[in-house]
Scaffold this motif. Structure first.
Motif, short mmCIF file in Angstrom:
data_model
loop_
_atom_site.label_atom_id
_atom_site.label_comp_id
_atom_site.label_asym_id
_atom_site.label_seq_id
_atom_site.Cartn_x
_atom_site.Cartn_y
_atom_site.Cartn_z
N ILE A 7 0.84 -1.20 0.00
CA ILE A 7 0.00 0.00 0.00
C ILE A 7 0.88 1.25 0.00
N PHE A 8 1.96 1.21 0.77
CA PHE A 8 2.91 2.33 0.79
C PHE A 8 3.51 2.56 -0.61
N LEU A 9 3.87 1.48 -1.29
CA LEU A 9 4.45 1.61 -2.63
C LEU A 9 3.45 2.18 -3.63
N ILE A 10 2.20 1.72 -3.55
CA ILE A 10 1.18 2.22 -4.48
C ILE A 10 0.94 3.70 -4.25
N THR A 11 0.86 4.11 -2.98
CA THR A 11 0.66 5.53 -2.68
C THR A 11 1.85 6.35 -3.15
N TRP A 138 -14.73 1.48 -6.66
CA TRP A 138 -14.04 2.62 -7.26
C TRP A 138 -12.60 2.27 -7.61
N LEU A 139 -11.92 1.48 -6.76
CA LEU A 139 -10.57 1.02 -7.09
C LEU A 139 -10.59 0.16 -8.35
N THR A 140 -11.62 -0.67 -8.50
CA THR A 140 -11.74 -1.48 -9.70
C THR A 140 -11.90 -0.61 -10.94
N VAL A 141 -12.72 0.44 -10.83
CA VAL A 141 -12.90 1.37 -11.95
C VAL A 141 -11.57 2.03 -12.31
N LEU A 142 -10.82 2.47 -11.30
CA LEU A 142 -9.52 3.10 -11.55
C LEU A 142 -8.54 2.13 -12.21
N THR A 143 -8.58 0.87 -11.78
CA THR A 143 -7.70 -0.14 -12.37
C THR A 143 -8.03 -0.38 -13.84
N LEU A 187 2.08 -5.73 -13.12
CA LEU A 187 2.31 -4.83 -11.98
C LEU A 187 1.00 -4.20 -11.50
N ILE A 188 0.14 -3.81 -12.45
CA ILE A 188 -1.15 -3.21 -12.09
C ILE A 188 -2.01 -4.22 -11.32
N LEU A 189 -2.05 -5.45 -11.81
CA LEU A 189 -2.86 -6.48 -11.14
C LEU A 189 -2.26 -6.84 -9.77
N THR A 190 -0.91 -6.83 -9.69
CA THR A 190 -0.26 -7.10 -8.41
C THR A 190 -0.63 -6.04 -7.37
N ALA A 191 -0.80 -4.80 -7.83
CA ALA A 191 -1.20 -3.73 -6.92
C ALA A 191 -2.69 -3.78 -6.60
N TYR A 192 -3.49 -4.27 -7.54
CA TYR A 192 -4.95 -4.26 -7.37
C TYR A 192 -5.41 -5.19 -6.24
N VAL A 193 -4.86 -6.38 -6.18
CA VAL A 193 -5.32 -7.37 -5.20
C VAL A 193 -5.09 -6.90 -3.77
N PRO A 194 -3.86 -6.49 -3.38
CA PRO A 194 -3.71 -5.99 -2.01
C PRO A 194 -4.51 -4.72 -1.75
N GLY A 195 -4.74 -3.92 -2.81
CA GLY A 195 -5.55 -2.73 -2.65
C GLY A 195 -6.98 -3.07 -2.26
N VAL A 196 -7.54 -4.08 -2.92
CA VAL A 196 -8.91 -4.51 -2.60
C VAL A 196 -9.00 -5.03 -1.17
N LYS A 205 -4.30 4.33 5.85
CA LYS A 205 -3.30 4.26 4.78
C LYS A 205 -3.93 3.74 3.49
N ALA A 206 -4.84 2.78 3.60
CA ALA A 206 -5.53 2.29 2.41
C ALA A 206 -6.41 3.38 1.81
N GLY A 207 -7.08 4.15 2.67
CA GLY A 207 -7.88 5.26 2.18
C GLY A 207 -7.03 6.31 1.48
N LEU A 208 -5.84 6.59 2.05
CA LEU A 208 -4.93 7.54 1.42
C LEU A 208 -4.47 7.04 0.06
N MET A 209 -4.25 5.73 -0.05
CA MET A 209 -3.88 5.14 -1.34
C MET A 209 -4.98 5.40 -2.37
N LEU A 210 -6.23 5.17 -1.98
CA LEU A 210 -7.34 5.38 -2.91
C LEU A 210 -7.45 6.85 -3.30
N LEU A 211 -7.25 7.74 -2.34
CA LEU A 211 -7.29 9.18 -2.63
C LEU A 211 -6.17 9.56 -3.60
N ALA A 212 -4.96 9.03 -3.38
CA ALA A 212 -3.84 9.35 -4.25
C ALA A 212 -4.09 8.86 -5.68
N LEU A 213 -4.62 7.65 -5.81
CA LEU A 213 -4.92 7.11 -7.14
C LEU A 213 -6.01 7.92 -7.82
#
Length: 372
Positions: A7-11, A138-143, A187-196, A205-213
């Protein structure tokens, strides 16, 4: 399973993506060389945190930070944009160091080396089950949006060819583009699963990740709209040869200034995200390396391509995170040697890229601004 580091890396990647998009607007589209881009991020970070500590609502604090970054762009631009490009590069380096020294020494304003701590940050709440499901959707839509951008950009690169001596356009060899597509999709799919998982088991931190994306997607969409508008076409014409739009009655200086201020405002937004992710900020957080990381991203992805900048961000952070763990495993390398090797290898990659594909992965060779 704890996906905290992912999550830190995605943000971080989303924050750097916004930061690099601002630089791409300045350099990739307007041809303005800015080696002090971190100065705009510093203003955005300090303004957001200090104002929110004094009770200003977070959205307003972010807007003020972006406004101050724009004002800095106005100040630098009005004094240097009429001069040669190398003067702009020198001034931006000096201004970035000046901003850092002010943050370091003016304790009454920035709390100096003690740093700014315990400031409010967004997405720090306990959502309901329905809200968490909405976040996952919403994360799925962004992905899906990110994947569609990637596929569209790679297909566009494949279809574009080179016209030589009146011959018809020939499609480029798709192998290299296919490899980049597979790597980036993985890489996108690798980030999507832990994001979900992290959004369903919600944390700040997960909410901040979604806001950053979300902010990255909005910044990308906004820039795509503007650079493909008449304003963006004039900006590209200025980058190629500013005498032509000037002869057509365009105010070249004003267009350059708009691009420089706009890129600064975007970097100020990235500064707010950067501060929220660190949870406490110090002047030492804003060193010159941040600017040159952004340059690496833009050069790698392709100057003048917003999609290339996003792709370059993904590849850069994948490389950074993988080598951070893999290189120390080599028995004959200590931690400092592994860090030096990481920098050396990415420098080698950039040199090979400059020879093999100087325009970057998704850039256009006819739109190169280096060496002009």
């Amino acid at each position: 399973m704890n996906f905290g580091y992912l999550i830190f890396l995605i943000t971080s990647a989303a924050t750097y993506g916004i930061f690099a998009l601002g630089l791409n607007l300045q350099w990739g589209f307007a041809g303005l060389i800015n080696f002090g881009h971190v100065a705009f991020m510093t203003l955005g970070a300090y303004a957001t945190t200090l104002l929110s500590l004094r009770g200003l609502p977070i959205p307003l604090a972010v807007l003020v930070g972006m406004g101050l970054a724009m004002a800095l762009g106005l100040l630098i631009g009005t004094s240097t944009l009429r001069l040669r490009e190398d003067y702009l590069a020198i001034v931006t380096i000096g201004v970035s160091e000046l901003i850092r020294l002010i943050a370091n020494n003016e304790e009454w304003l920035t709390q100096g080396t003690f740093g700014v701590q315990s400031f409010p940050w967004p997405m720090d709440f306990n959502p309901t089950l329905l809200s968490r499901i909405v976040f996952v959707i919403w994360l799925t839509v962004l992905t899906i949006y990110a994947e569609s951008i990637l596929i569209k950009s790679l297909l566009k690169q494949w279809k574009e060819g080179k016209k030589i001596q009146g011959k018809s356009y020939q499609p480029r060899k798709p192998l290299a583009l296919l490899i980049w597509g597979i790597i980036t999709t993985a890489l996108i799919l690798t980030a999507y699963v832990p994001g979900v998982v992290s959004l369903y088991n919600y944390s700040g931190k997960a909410g901040l990740m979604l806001l950053a994306l979300t902010l990255l997607a909005l910044t990308y969409a906004g820039l795509e709209f503007w650079v493909h508008s008449p304003w963006g076409r004039i900006l590209k014409a200025i980058r190629e040869d500013e005498e032509i739009p000037r002869a057509l009655g365009k105010n070249v200086f004003w267009y350059k200034l708009q691009a420089f201020m706009g890129g600064g405002a975007i970097a100020g937004l990235a500064g707010a995200l950067f501060a929220w992710q660190l949870t406490s900020i110090y002047p030492s957080n804003f060193d010159t390396l941040l600017t040159f990381n952004a340059w690496i991203i833009v050069v790698l992805g392709g100057a003048g391509s917003n999609a290339g900048t996003v792709l370059g961000t993904i590849i850069f952070w994948a490389y950074d995170s993988l080598t951070r763990f893999l290189l120390p495993q080599i028995a004959f390398l200590d931690q400092s040697q592994a860090g030096a090797l990481r920098v050396m290898v990415i420098g080698l990659i950039l040199m090979v890229l400059m020879v093999w594909r100087p325009q970057g992965i998704l850039g256009k060779k006819e739109e190169l601004t280096l060496g002009r």
